[in-house]
Design a protein around this motif. Structure first.
Motif, short mmCIF file in Angstrom:
data_model
loop_
_atom_site.label_atom_id
_atom_site.label_comp_id
_atom_site.label_asym_id
_atom_site.label_seq_id
_atom_site.Cartn_x
_atom_site.Cartn_y
_atom_site.Cartn_z
N LYS A 299 0.85 -1.18 0.00
CA LYS A 299 0.00 0.00 0.00
C LYS A 299 0.88 1.23 0.00
O LYS A 299 1.90 1.28 0.69
N SER A 321 2.26 7.55 3.28
CA SER A 321 2.28 6.36 4.13
C SER A 321 2.34 5.12 3.26
O SER A 321 1.84 5.10 2.14
N TRP A 322 2.98 4.08 3.79
CA TRP A 322 3.10 2.84 3.02
C TRP A 322 3.22 1.65 3.94
O TRP A 322 3.50 1.78 5.15
N SER A 323 3.03 0.47 3.38
CA SER A 323 3.22 -0.79 4.09
C SER A 323 3.80 -1.79 3.11
O SER A 323 3.68 -1.63 1.89
N THR A 357 7.43 4.32 8.24
CA THR A 357 6.46 4.04 7.17
C THR A 357 5.59 5.26 6.85
O THR A 357 4.61 5.13 6.13
N THR A 358 5.96 6.42 7.38
CA THR A 358 5.24 7.66 7.05
C THR A 358 6.22 8.80 6.90
O THR A 358 7.29 8.81 7.52
#
Length: 516
Positions: A299, A321-323, A357-358
């Motif tokens: 994401k 933001s990511w995952s 992650t942000t």
């Protein structure tokens, strides 16, 4: 019966003796093998054409296959491939991948016979390979094989045809269209032109150095390639200027920069002195591991894309933001950031390593654009693919003081401006902006009318704000190419209220992959 048993005993004894004889030979061969593998052939398509380039959503690129064949007396255990990238800044070694054996070489299984390299517009990519057997013997590096990608619309300014890789020049009186690329370091150019009775001539330069004149005049229509080269490397923009005495056109259907390959055999490859453009800042050294599975980004978001409310510090705010997921564990991330002020499509770029992650950014000034993308990395150094670019754009507002209000007043304390009934009344921004499209919010209602939207002297579209009931709506007006100038709202009929205006740049031109 006695004879049969003797034969059986004799056969078993012979087999044991034979195995005892063979075993030490096999063991000895594993330690005494000094024969190095050989690279027999290497190949890559040398000249990529427009048909090889694919649109990736924000840029044009190709993925040609670099292939090879190798042999060894006991078998090849692995291959290492090094890549040299030549962009507008000149040739340098690519370091997009790490391995435990060589900092700037990617290791592949011995069964591997080809890899793909990504090549952007106007770039040169060169690769070479060497093989290693189980005993650790290495072949010599193969010679470099290079591929060249043509310049396209993203890296050429001036007039162009609808095709991203087709450029038409015409000289009529004092008018003279032109082709001018980004600055390059090159020894020459390779140009493909359309020929025929209606085609003219053009002069070719790199910077201030004249390379020669190309004539495209011919009895029949067709095409031809022309190569113009110097013995030394030149620095500057590749320029093509039409010189026909009549209004004949000069159609370029392919333009390549020829870069010097003399540096490619340098012993500095893999040396710490390798150019810093491709080093990844703060990146931890990979741990020794058999893990070859790449992570994947699950994401990625950067929101809001169109901020309209200021944060507590009085600035616009957007958060990326990511995952990610991996078969073992994701240990960190690389993210790239590109930022451009409102008046230009040139993006300043940076690459950063993080375990977070942000990331929060502040596109504060009118028309500012910030774009980010990310990739994941595991402990073994395996990297995921880059995500697509996500951008956030600051609006142009009255409260920001950017509207001149020369033709009509702004509404005090509001982000709305309006044009009066007279078609001659208008308002324009104080600053000039580089824009391919504009996103506007307008008030609608029975007393509202129409307005023309311009950037500089270029008409982007007409907005109709009439409606039976009062309200508002978002409108996007576009142009076929990026234009720079003041954004202007010109009334045609009744009053037109224009709210926040967002400048959409030509992302294909502004966001490139040169930083990684």
């Amino acid at each position: 019966m006695i004879t049969s048993r003797r034969r059986l005993r004799l056969g078993a004894a012979t087999a044991v003796a034979l195995l005892a004889t063979l075993a030490p030979v096999t063991a000895a061969s594993a330690t005494t093998d000094t024969t190095a593998p050989k690279i027999s052939t290497t190949a890559i398509k040398q000249w990529l054409g427009p048909g090889d380039m694919k649109w990736r959503g924000a840029f044009w690129s190709a993925n040609p296959a670099y292939s090879w064949s190798s042999s060894d007396n006991v078998g090849v255990a692995s291959h290492e491939v090094q890549t040299w990238i030549g962009s507008g800044k000149g040739s340098r070694l690519g370091a997009s991948t790490w391995s435990s054996t060589a900092k700037y070489a990617k290791t592949y299984a011995g069964s591997r016979r080809s890899v793909h390299v990504e090549v952007g517009e106007g770039e040169q990519a060169c690769q070479r390979v060497r093989a290693t057997d189980a005993a650790g013997n290495r072949s010599a590096w193969s010679g470099w094989r290079c591929t060249y990608a043509p310049f396209g619309e993203d890296t050429v300014d001036g007039a162009w045809d609808p095709s991203a890789f087709s450029f038409k020049l015409r000289k009529t009186g004092t008018a003279n269209d032109r082709i001018s690329t980004v600055p390059v370091k090159a020894t020459g150019v390779r140009i493909r032109v359309a020929t025929g009775p209606s085609r003219g001539k053009a002069k070719i330069h790199i910077g201030s150095t004249y390379l020669g004149t190309v004539s495209a005049t011919a009895k029949r229509s067709g095409s031809k390639y022309v190569t113009l080269r110097r013995s030394s490397t030149l620095t500057g923009r590749i320029k093509v200027r039409g010189i026909s005495n009549t209004p004949k056109s000069f159609l370029v259907t392919g333009l390549w920069a020829l870069r010097s390959t003399s540096k490619l055999s340098s012993a500095t490859i893999g040396h710490p002195a390798t150019p810093a453009e491709y080093s990844e800042p703060g990146l931890p050294a990979p741990v020794a591991s058999s893990d070859t599975t790449k992570p994947r980004i699950t994401k990625f978001a950067f929101a809001p894309a169109w901020p309209s409310k200021r944060a507590g510090n009085g600035m616009y705010r957007a958060t990326a933001s990511w995952s990610a997921a991996d078969n073992v564990k994701v240990t960190g991330y690389l993210y790239q950031e590109k930022r451009a002020a409102g008046g230009t499509s040139h993006f300043g770029a940076s690459t950063t390593y993080t375990t977070q992650t942000t990331q929060t950014r502040w596109p504060d000034y009118d028309g500012d654009t910030i774009c980010l993308r990310a990739r994941a990395r595991d402990a073994a150094g395996n990297l995921s693919s880059w995500t697509g670019w996500k951008c956030s754009v600051a609006p142009i507002t009255v409260l920001g003081g950017n509207w001149a209000s020369g033709g009509f007043p702004s509404i005090a304390g509001s982000a709305w401006v309006y044009a009066a009934v007279s078609p001659r009344t208008s308002d324009q921004t104080i600053d000039r902006f580089a824009a391919k499209a504009l996103r506007l919010k307008v008030r609608t209602g029975p007393t509202r009318g129409k307005a023309k939207i311009y950037v500089g002297g270029t008409h982007f579209g007409t907005v109709n704000t009439y409606a039976k009931k009062n309200g508002s709506k978002w409108v996007v007006v576009r142009h076929k190419r990026e234009v720079r100038g003041r954004i202007r709202v010109v009334a045609k009929t009744k009053k037109v209220y224009v709210g926040p205006v967002y400048v959409i740049k030509d992302v294909s031109k502004a966001v490139r992959t040169e930083i990684g």
